[in-house]
Design a protein around this motif. Sequence first.
Motif, PDB file in Angstrom:
ATOM      1  N   LEU A   1       0.859  -1.177   0.000  1.00 10.99           N
ATOM      2  CA  LEU A   1       0.000   0.000   0.000  1.00 10.99           C
ATOM      3  C   LEU A   1       0.895   1.228   0.000  1.00 10.99           C
ATOM      4  CD1 LEU A   1      -2.787   1.313   0.150  1.00 10.99           C
ATOM      5  CD2 LEU A   1      -2.659   1.160   2.641  1.00 10.99           C
ATOM      6  N   ASP A   2       0.897   1.971  -1.110  1.00  8.54           N
ATOM      7  CA  ASP A   2       1.738   3.153  -1.256  1.00  8.54           C
ATOM      8  C   ASP A   2       0.849   4.352  -1.556  1.00  8.54           C
ATOM      9  OD1 ASP A   2       3.597   5.101  -1.820  1.00  8.54           O
ATOM     10  OD2 ASP A   2       4.842   3.822  -3.099  1.00  8.54           O
ATOM     11  N   LEU A   3       0.661   5.195  -0.551  1.00 14.00           N
ATOM     12  CA  LEU A   3      -0.146   6.419  -0.660  1.00 14.00           C
ATOM     13  C   LEU A   3       0.724   7.656  -0.503  1.00 14.00           C
ATOM     14  CD1 LEU A   3      -3.200   5.373   1.571  1.00 14.00           C
ATOM     15  CD2 LEU A   3      -2.894   5.026  -0.881  1.00 14.00           C
ATOM     16  N   SER A   4       2.013   7.520  -0.703  1.00 10.61           N
ATOM     17  CA  SER A   4       2.952   8.602  -0.419  1.00 10.61           C
ATOM     18  C   SER A   4       2.795   9.765  -1.384  1.00 10.61           C
ATOM     19  CB  SER A   4       4.385   8.075  -0.491  1.00 10.61           C
ATOM     20  OG  SER A   4       4.680   7.562  -1.772  1.00 10.61           O
ATOM     21  N   ASN A   5       3.256  10.938  -0.915  1.00 14.70           N
ATOM     22  CA  ASN A   5       3.291  12.164  -1.710  1.00 14.70           C
ATOM     23  C   ASN A   5       1.926  12.527  -2.282  1.00 14.70           C
ATOM     24  OD1 ASN A   5       6.160  12.677  -1.445  1.00 14.70           O
ATOM     25  ND2 ASN A   5       6.450  10.916  -2.778  1.00 14.70           N
ATOM     26  N   ASN A   6       0.946  12.606  -1.387  1.00 15.72           N
ATOM     27  CA  ASN A   6      -0.375  13.122  -1.691  1.00 15.72           C
ATOM     28  C   ASN A   6      -0.697  14.213  -0.685  1.00 15.72           C
ATOM     29  OD1 ASN A   6      -1.962  11.588  -3.934  1.00 15.72           O
ATOM     30  ND2 ASN A   6      -0.792   9.979  -2.891  1.00 15.72           N
ATOM     31  N   ASN A   7      -1.971  14.471  -0.445  1.00 18.30           N
ATOM     32  CA  ASN A   7      -2.385  15.501   0.514  1.00 18.30           C
ATOM     33  C   ASN A   7      -3.303  14.919   1.580  1.00 18.30           C
ATOM     34  OD1 ASN A   7      -1.072  17.823  -0.743  1.00 18.30           O
ATOM     35  ND2 ASN A   7      -2.547  17.535  -2.411  1.00 18.30           N
ATOM     36  N   PHE A   8      -3.066  13.658   1.944  1.00 22.25           N
ATOM     37  CA  PHE A   8      -3.880  13.050   2.992  1.00 22.25           C
ATOM     38  C   PHE A   8      -3.639  13.769   4.322  1.00 22.25           C
ATOM     39  CE2 PHE A   8      -3.602   9.360   0.065  1.00 22.25           C
ATOM     40  CZ  PHE A   8      -4.967   9.154  -0.097  1.00 22.25           C
ATOM     41  N   SER A   9      -4.703  13.863   5.094  1.00 22.54           N
ATOM     42  CA  SER A   9      -4.624  14.525   6.405  1.00 22.54           C
ATOM     43  C   SER A   9      -5.302  13.636   7.444  1.00 22.54           C
ATOM     44  CB  SER A   9      -5.286  15.906   6.343  1.00 22.54           C
ATOM     45  OG  SER A   9      -6.637  15.782   5.915  1.00 22.54           O
ATOM     46  N   GLY A  10      -5.351  14.125   8.663  1.00 21.53           N
ATOM     47  CA  GLY A  10      -5.947  13.335   9.735  1.00 21.53           C
ATOM     48  C   GLY A  10      -4.959  12.317  10.276  1.00 21.53           C
TER      49      GLY A  10
END
Length: 736
Positions: free
Chosen positions: A575-584
């Motif tokens: 699972l690679d969600l890196s370099n986005n704008n996820f918050s929380g």
Amino acid sequence: MLNLVFGLVLTLVCCLVSPHHACNQFDHESLLSFSYNVSSSPPLNWSPSIDCCLWEGIGCDGDGQVTSLWLPSRGIVGVFSFSSIRNLKHLSQLNLSHNQFSGPLESFLSLVALETLDLSYNLLHGELPSLFSSKNIKLIDLSSNNFYGEIPSTFFQQAANLVSFNISNNSFTGSIPSSVCLNSSLSVKLLDFSGNDFGGLMPKTLGQCSQLQVFRAGFNNLSGPFPQDIFKVVSLQEISLPLNSLSGPISPGITNLTNLKILELYGNQLTGVISPDIGKLSNLEQLLLHINYFAGPLPTSLANCTNLFALNLRFNNLEGDLSTFNFSKLVKLRILDLGNNNFTGSLPLSLYSCWSLTAVRLSFNQFEGQILPKVVDLKYMSFLSLSHNNLTNATGAISILMRLKNLRILLLSRNFQNESMPNEDKIGQSGGFQNLQILALGGCLLNGQIPGWLAKLQKLQVLDLSFNRIIGSIPTWLISQPSLFYIDLSSNFISGEFPRELNLMPALASTEAQYAVDTTYLEAPVLVQTNNAINPNYQQYIKLSHLPPAIYIRNNNLRGNIPVELGQLKLLHVLDLSNNNFSGSIPSELSKLTNLEKLDLSGNHLTGEIPASFKGLNFLSSFSVADNNLEGPVPSGGQFDTFPVSSFSGNPGLCGSIVQYSCSDQPQTTSPVPEESSENTLVFGLIAGLTFGFVVGSTTGLLYPIRRLKFLEKFIRFLHRNERRNSHVSPLYSTS
């Protein structure tokens, strides 16, 4: 006359009803002694009260002497008791292959009648005896055991009638013995030294094996030039020397071997040109010269090898306009791999006459132009890789290739630069690609959205749309794909939130789905690169079922919280969600992904603590939450003790032994959100494989991978040794 007939009948009846000679008592006791050291399931019917000539696997001559012990694949476990076997003075056939015998191999001095010795695929170990005394020996097969040491030069001293000698897949060292051709020069037809640790030069006496048909010595450490002495052996039908360190050119004398069917020299350091007269080898069926340094054009005479069905010249320095080569006479050609060379021109029209083709790889060349409608003549085509060329008209290519009904793997990455993503309006409602399992369109810089026609590909298992200019959101119709388990949407402009509905993706959420993944061998391996440009890491897969279930969505514009529902994708490995704008905060529910091997959440705006429950992810080997706004203690113990400090950098609020900052000194302030990194290293995900790792099945004609597991291990080590050569296999991209 009547009396004569009556006498003959009486003699015949007496012969039929008279008992056979009982098993020799000494042989009977020897076999019982042998059986005391082994067990099998179901048990052998070797009862002391029964004549041993009637036992399973035992054959006797007319005098009751045991001549044959034949028990292959019988599930026998135990120590090989040679002290008992060597008492069988008349034994001529000994086959105990494909069992689990252990122990060393002792002297054969007493087995003077032995003709066949097959102990292959067992657990035997130790060195070979110095002498094999049977003058009658014809076949010796000790392959796939644990033997080691050098082959004694005297081993073949008496073996004047030897026909077949196979010691492949062991750990023998030293040089390949030349004595085998000195003592059995007129009889030996097969020599197999593959998969050992032989080194040094090739023996210069092979030319004296005048009847030799098969010579194999691949997967060793042989060096030096290709031996010219072997070109005298016109009876040769197979030369297999892959994955050694042979160097220099191949003499034109190789064209003397007009009976040659298989020439397998891949993974060496051979140079020069392919002989312009290679077409004299008209019986050639497999020509596998990939991963060498051959230069020059594709010889025009190769078109005369009309029996050729596997041609692999990948990863050389070949050049020239391939559109001028006439493929039309190669009507038996099934496998063509010319990838990673410097061929130019358009895709050759004559190739469409090779109607038997099932796999074609022309990736990493300099081909130009468009894919023409004639490609649909290749109705058996299952694997097609044209990645990293200069092809144009993506919409036309998809519209045409959709008509290939047997197509399973389609790799078109790094073509069609800056064009539009093919959509429904332009490609029509053809209902094609119904058997497609892998689709790669990465690195094309295509504009548009994720096309809806992909939702109709119900057999799609792997999708790579990375390194394009895709806008819009992640479509929720992905949950309707029953087989999709590998998705790479990295390095696009995808926005919106991560759809919570994707927790219902069948191939990632259902434990039953793992059994539905295709387990057959691919026509060619697929190579996936997931590391950075400084230290490229290549993983080669020969089955779809070996690919790790994965979601790559790094380097996009996704926002909002990471959905807690992702914790339901229990089969997920990456699972690679890196370099986005996820918050929380990081959802603790991700700790339910117990198969997870890689988790990358770096380069976002995440806050809060790293869930302590992540310590339970026992298979996690790669982890990063760098460059967020996390705080609190970094979990310790388990896999977390193996992660580098860089996995947590850019989070001033983190503390603990791993980041070398005491939690007792942690200030009660919130760390500022780090600025977005100005440099992100991008890597291209799914690409064409490094090489066809196959041989051809003797009965089905289908492809299967490298013969034995040990060979495959040596092949992997070879790839690591040759990183200097494959470092440019996949294009690397950087953006800022």
